[in-house]
Design an enzyme around this catalytic site. Sequence first.
Site, short mmCIF file in Angstrom:
data_model
loop_
_atom_site.label_atom_id
_atom_site.label_comp_id
_atom_site.label_asym_id
_atom_site.label_seq_id
_atom_site.Cartn_x
_atom_site.Cartn_y
_atom_site.Cartn_z
CB THR A 131 87.07 27.87 -47.76
OG1 THR A 131 86.08 28.20 -46.77
CG2 THR A 131 87.60 29.15 -48.39
CB CYS A 132 86.59 23.17 -45.77
SG CYS A 132 87.52 24.05 -44.49
NE ARG A 134 84.64 31.82 -44.74
CZ ARG A 134 83.92 32.31 -43.74
NH1 ARG A 134 82.85 33.04 -43.99
NH2 ARG A 134 84.28 32.11 -42.48
CB SER A 191 87.86 31.25 -38.98
OG SER A 191 88.32 31.89 -40.15
CD GLU A 196 91.27 29.60 -40.73
OE1 GLU A 196 92.35 29.23 -41.23
OE2 GLU A 196 90.24 29.80 -41.37
N GLY A 275 95.71 12.28 -48.59
CA GLY A 275 95.87 13.62 -49.15
C GLY A 275 97.06 14.32 -48.53
CB ALA A 276 100.44 14.68 -49.35
CE LYS A 278 98.30 26.05 -50.46
NZ LYS A 278 97.66 27.34 -50.81
N GLY A 280 96.37 18.29 -45.53
CA GLY A 280 96.97 17.02 -45.13
C GLY A 280 98.33 17.20 -44.47
#
Length: 528
Positions: A131-132, A134, A191, A196, A275-276, A278, A280
């Site tokens: 993920t962003c 980890r 997190s 979250e 970016g559209a 999740k 965005g």
Amino acid sequence: MAVSSAYVATPKLEALLSNPIIPSSSPAAVDLIGIRALPMNNRPRRGVIQRARCEISASKAANISALEQLKTSAIDRYTKERSSIVVIGLNIHTAPVEMREKLAIPEAEWPRAITELCGLNHIEEAAVLSTCNRMEIYVLALSQHRGVKEVTEWMSKTSGIPVSEICQHRFLLYNKDVTQHLFEVSAGLDSLVLGEGQILAQVRQVVNLCQGVNGFGRNISGLFKKAISAGKRARTETNIAAGAVSVSSAAVELALMKLPESFPHASSARMLVIGAGKMGKLVIKHLVAKGCTKMVVVNRSEEKVAAIREEMPPGVEIIYKPLDEMLACAAEADVVFTSTASDAPLFLKEHVEVLPPVADARLFVDISVPRNVGSCVADLVGARVYNVDDLKEVVAANKEDRAKKAMEAQAIITDESRQFEAWRDSLETVPTIKKLREYCEKTRAALVERFMSKNGKDMDKKTKKAVEDLTRSIVNKILHGPMQHLRCDGTDSRTLRETLENMQALNRMYGLDVELLEEKIRAKVEQK
């Protein structure tokens, strides 16, 4: 977690057995099936024993069977140790975004990564959570030390980062600690933004994408499925998610904190969202919640933007622009949010330095990993760049409240961890239980057949059936005690160590581990 000294059948063992057997007339021949004896200087006492077992003279090797060579080789150690669940990870707490983005693996590549990881000598099962915040690799390893070494080298090879650098920033956890960690991750306790919800969806996505992939096996898939349950319980039975913000909302908060004083309100700044997906979509929603009524959204296609526009309240204007107009849109924006899955930066120094200046400086808030805004952009006077690591400033303010909420969820995490460990322990004795039943049934059937050949000629079918039923009943009655002492599901007072000792005793008495090993070898010989 106690270590078993009983044989456990594993898919990786089959792969190891597929290597050719070579006579041990040279040092290289000690590597009978791809695994060498431990060096003398590393494990003095055990090394002597291993080498003595492995070094078979050339004269005897010609006459010895493949089975006997295997029994005297170092592979025997792997048939008598319990595999370990290990996590090798780097996250926002241990490594900078510059490193995490190089290690990041897109979701579509997770199945391929699992296949490659399970191709390593000491890895049986694997999963990737990227993920962003980890990059964590979960594996079931035949050997902790060798498994960690192989996975670290694989990470270095795929990312281009030296092994030494990865070792400086990685963290390692084993068995129960892995369970505790993943459950805390799923609950949002690990997190940057406590509680979250996006991380739970990402853990669920691992199961969705990897279910059925060869290598996403019973242990690792069971771990992730239980982590989903733990994450759900933590959110429904405590207030861990009450008032929780997401990475996207923290990004909006950070942007508003950094806006120059010339913008008295969020609505007065020109907002651009690239970016559209999740992330965005959440950025757009939080901008609207903060009073922004007009923004430009750049995306590959208009469909997602149109769907987001339908969800907005009246009075909110969302303008769609295609990706090839991104730089033109950035020229007219005060704040640029980026959240795409692009592997390469969308903005580099040469792109931004030609943009017209704005009041104070143009803000770039990049919540993508890999980053969409190159680090070189920060060198420009007219640009200020923030990434996911900078969000710590936003969430630091409620640190005390975060700690209180985390304590509420820990009891649930502990309970879920205990349940998973009991389930995993119960798997340990399954091969012995199965093989013991087969052994007893085979013995019973042979004795009944011998009896019937001598005395069954004058028996009718009803009497013969009665003999079958009676002998089966006797066997089941005799097995009841041993089976009870092989239970390892947390429902009895015996410790795992006691149960494993019982299992080892039965394996020795009936030679079950040897029989299982022989079956593996015969199967490989037949395949060849």
